[in-house]
Structures are given as C-alpha cells and as structure tokens.
Write a protein that holds these residues in place. Sequence first.
Motif, PDB file in Angstrom:
ATOM      1  N   UNK A  82      -7.223  62.920  35.101  1.00  0.00           N
ATOM      2  CA  UNK A  82      -7.768  62.389  36.161  1.00  0.00           C
ATOM      3  C   UNK A  82      -8.177  60.982  35.438  1.00  0.00           C
ATOM      4  N   UNK A  83      -7.544  59.734  35.817  1.00  0.00           N
ATOM      5  CA  UNK A  83      -8.112  58.661  35.195  1.00  0.00           C
ATOM      6  C   UNK A  83      -9.135  58.172  35.975  1.00  0.00           C
ATOM      7  N   UNK A  84     -10.558  57.901  35.397  1.00  0.00           N
ATOM      8  CA  UNK A  84     -11.648  57.679  36.190  1.00  0.00           C
ATOM      9  C   UNK A  84     -12.360  56.267  36.007  1.00  0.00           C
ATOM     10  N   UNK A 133     -19.224  50.097  23.675  1.00  0.00           N
ATOM     11  CA  UNK A 133     -19.002  50.671  22.214  1.00  0.00           C
ATOM     12  C   UNK A 133     -20.237  51.727  22.008  1.00  0.00           C
ATOM     13  N   UNK A 134     -21.329  51.850  22.740  1.00  0.00           N
ATOM     14  CA  UNK A 134     -22.259  52.570  22.864  1.00  0.00           C
ATOM     15  C   UNK A 134     -22.075  54.142  22.966  1.00  0.00           C
ATOM     16  N   UNK A 135     -20.753  54.375  23.543  1.00  0.00           N
ATOM     17  CA  UNK A 135     -20.179  55.540  23.906  1.00  0.00           C
ATOM     18  C   UNK A 135     -19.330  56.419  22.438  1.00  0.00           C
ATOM     19  N   UNK A 136     -19.327  55.561  21.612  1.00  0.00           N
ATOM     20  CA  UNK A 136     -18.749  55.961  20.254  1.00  0.00           C
ATOM     21  C   UNK A 136     -19.589  56.991  19.570  1.00  0.00           C
ATOM     22  N   UNK A 137     -19.061  58.087  19.135  1.00  0.00           N
ATOM     23  CA  UNK A 137     -20.206  58.877  18.507  1.00  0.00           C
ATOM     24  C   UNK A 137     -20.424  58.379  17.274  1.00  0.00           C
ATOM     25  N   UNK A 138     -21.447  58.960  16.444  1.00  0.00           N
ATOM     26  CA  UNK A 138     -21.758  58.367  15.120  1.00  0.00           C
ATOM     27  C   UNK A 138     -20.525  58.603  14.079  1.00  0.00           C
ATOM     28  N   UNK A 158     -14.476  58.771  20.515  1.00  0.00           N
ATOM     29  CA  UNK A 158     -14.234  57.494  21.261  1.00  0.00           C
ATOM     30  C   UNK A 158     -15.276  57.210  22.265  1.00  0.00           C
ATOM     31  N   UNK A 159     -15.392  58.501  23.145  1.00  0.00           N
ATOM     32  CA  UNK A 159     -16.202  58.442  24.189  1.00  0.00           C
ATOM     33  C   UNK A 159     -15.331  58.376  25.459  1.00  0.00           C
ATOM     34  N   UNK A 160     -14.018  58.652  25.441  1.00  0.00           N
ATOM     35  CA  UNK A 160     -13.088  58.610  26.569  1.00  0.00           C
ATOM     36  C   UNK A 160     -13.307  59.752  27.282  1.00  0.00           C
ATOM     37  N   UNK A 161     -13.609  61.039  26.701  1.00  0.00           N
ATOM     38  CA  UNK A 161     -13.348  62.003  27.858  1.00  0.00           C
ATOM     39  C   UNK A 161     -14.828  62.241  28.842  1.00  0.00           C
ATOM     40  N   UNK A 162     -14.642  62.160  29.991  1.00  0.00           N
ATOM     41  CA  UNK A 162     -15.701  62.240  30.859  1.00  0.00           C
ATOM     42  C   UNK A 162     -15.933  63.458  31.638  1.00  0.00           C
ATOM     43  N   UNK A 201     -11.022  64.508  32.682  1.00  0.00           N
ATOM     44  CA  UNK A 201     -11.522  63.365  33.501  1.00  0.00           C
ATOM     45  C   UNK A 201     -11.501  62.438  32.333  1.00  0.00           C
ATOM     46  N   UNK A 202     -10.598  61.186  32.292  1.00  0.00           N
ATOM     47  CA  UNK A 202     -10.593  60.071  31.276  1.00  0.00           C
ATOM     48  C   UNK A 202     -10.694  58.894  31.871  1.00  0.00           C
ATOM     49  N   UNK A 203     -11.374  58.174  30.851  1.00  0.00           N
ATOM     50  CA  UNK A 203     -11.661  56.666  31.038  1.00  0.00           C
ATOM     51  C   UNK A 203     -11.040  56.153  29.951  1.00  0.00           C
TER      52      UNK A 203
END
Lengths: 311, 101
Positions: free
Chosen positions: B76-78, B84-89, B26-30, B42-44
């Motif tokens: 750490x909430x960043x 939506x571009x951050x979602x993997x294929x 989902x692209x939440x892990x930064x 680091x989590x968004x």
Amino acid sequence: MLVSEEALLERIRSGRLIEGPEYATEKYLEGLKRTLVVSADTELISAPAYFRAAQDAPNINAYISAMGIIQDELGHAHIAYRLLRDLGVDTDALVFERDPKAFKHPYAFDVPLESWVELVVANAFYDRAGFVLLGDVYRSTSYGPWKRALVKVDREENFHLRHGERWMEILAQDPEQKKKLQRAVDWMFVLTLEWFGLPDNLKRHTEQITYGLKGKTNDQLRQEWMSTAVPLCERLGLKVPAHYEPDLGQYVIDVPFPAEFDAERKEWLFDKGPISWDRVLERWKGRGPANEELVKAIQRGYEQIRKGLKA
Amino acid sequence: MLNQETVLEALREVLDPEYPVSVVDLGLIRGVEVEGGRVRVRLTFTSLGCPCTEIIREDIVNRLKALEGVDEVVVEEVFEPWSAKDISPRGRLVLLQLGVV
C-alpha cells in the motif's frame, strides 16, 4: 610546472593520487582534460537525446523515471565540467560556444532516439557502456578529485541500467513490442560496440595507462560490456550479433566489424563487408543526423540571453 | 515462522535502486501486517517525484513472495511525509561514505 615527469610517474607508481595541477606535468594535464571532455560531453548530450525519446513514455511513472535519469546525467556532466573548470578551462565557452561538430561524445548519440523502446535500449546499452568506462576510470584514475566524484555517479548509473533492463523485460513479453525491441537492438548493439573505440592493434594506450587515466584497453572494455549485455539479450530471447566462445574465453562479434552504417535508416550495411577504421573515424568526425539539434537544444537559452543583453 | 519480524528481516535485503541502503534503513517502510499467508506493507517514498517507485515496489513484492509461508503480498503506497531524519544511523553511515548526505 612544479614537477618533473619522473616525479609524476613515481607518484603514480606508488599509488598516490594527483590532487591538482601542481603535482602534474603539462602532458598529464592535457591527457586528463581530453578524457574529461569526452566524459562530460557524453553525459551532457545524453540529456537532450533521452528527453526527446521520453516524450513517448507509456505512462506518467515511466516519464518520471526518464526525467530522473536525465537529471542524473546533467549532474554527472556538471561534475566533469566542474573538474575541467578547476583545471582552468573556460567551460562556458566549451559548452555554449563550441561548434556542435566539435563535441566529443560517441557517434551513437548523434543517431536520434525516437521512441520509448529506443530509449530503454539506450539505457540498457549506452548507460552500460558509460558504466563500464567510468567504472574503469574509478578503479584506475590517478586524479583524486575525479575518483571521489565517481563514487556517486557509479551508483546512479546502476539505476539507469536497471530501468533499461526492466523495461526491456516488460516489452519483450508482448510480441508486437518485442519486434520493435529487436529492431532497436539490431542498430544499437553494434553502435555501442563502436563506442569503445579503435581495437588494441590500432591504438596504443600506453600513455593513458601509464598516467593512470585508464586501466583497461578498448578491447578489454568492449569485452566487459558484452559480458553482461549479451546474456541480458539472450535471456529475453533477443538476437544479438555476438556470442561467447568458450575455447577463446571471450566474446566474438558475428558480423563484419566495423561496418558501414546508414544513419538515416538506422541500418547496418553488413553485406558490404568490414570497412577500415579510417572510414569509421570519417563518419564520427562528420557527426550524425541529430548532432546539431541536440547541441543546439543545450545552447539555445544561452544564445537568447546573450542576444537579449546586446539588444 | 512468518511474522512482522521475519518480514522486516527480509525487507532489510531489499536495497534502494541507487544506493546500498535497505528500504527499512531508508525509512520507507511505514508498517507491516501479517495475517496468515497474507503480508501487507505500507510504503512511502522519499518524494512524489521519485523515479524508482515501480522498481522499489517490485523488489519488495519479489523478496516477500520468496519467504516461506507467504501467499499474497499487498503493497500500500501511503505517501506519508519523508525526510532525511527517517534514515537510520546505519543508513546514514553508508550514504555518508558515498558522499550523498
């Protein structure tokens, strides 16, 4: 109508979906609309019911979670009304002009949810009932548009359940909160058992099942609900009036069921023994204390605009 | 062996509370840092109004605490911008099947 009863049943038997009125009969469409109205009304009324209780949220994150759930429910209601509109139903009249007593949601929602504790138990119990019922519709429905729409609904209900369970877990750790939790479980558990309707020996579902509007019977769905709701409560050390009976291979209700309910005091009058389902149907038809308030919360804006336009 | 790779592997099992897509896809892990037995994530979130922040955070902590060699998990909430571009294929494919994207 474009098809005969035989052609319709043949289509359903062969596992092909009904994609619109032109593939169905009048009788099928009537049954489908009835089922959709119950589902739409239930999703819709849950929004003001939950909103009222969410005012008691313990912190801002909890409040946002409750708002997320309410937003989901309105989305689910919108889907079901939209399907009704596509079938030619005047949904504006249905939602905004119907008498509150004529709404088809379960009686449980007419008993006001008045605290955060009651809200999270509602998420764990009522949303679970919705999850069980809609899961059955998803697996069994012969109506294509509804089947496809339910994929997303099912996922969102999952979050509602988790929210309810998680908060019940948190509250159960505190002796004072646990007492309140038990009190909520005491009146809400049996009310959710009622949600599934008349027992199989009093109700014939043959038509609903033949038409593929439903897959399982009321009693089977009630069992399915208990199979996860009872273990949840047992795990948290909460007492529930039902247990699993290995010899029978099913859950057994330990109190008179159905029973008389005092909605004002939120208490079951089990001492009076079991009552007839006719009496229950009378209570349902009469609706409960929060019925008018909740429906009016939905209809108020529409009425104001209509009055404004007339002025 | 505890390292960035094994932590990400474990996080691939932590699913979004609604959809069967992992927090990684989902692209939440930064960012993931491993120092001895201490794991920092680091989590968004997808939005400021995300209704599932606490559930996601708890699921991450519970999964990582079950990893061998982990003594401490810091999330750490960043709140870095998410789209939506951050979602993997792979994640996109799942959401497509559910009629979400």
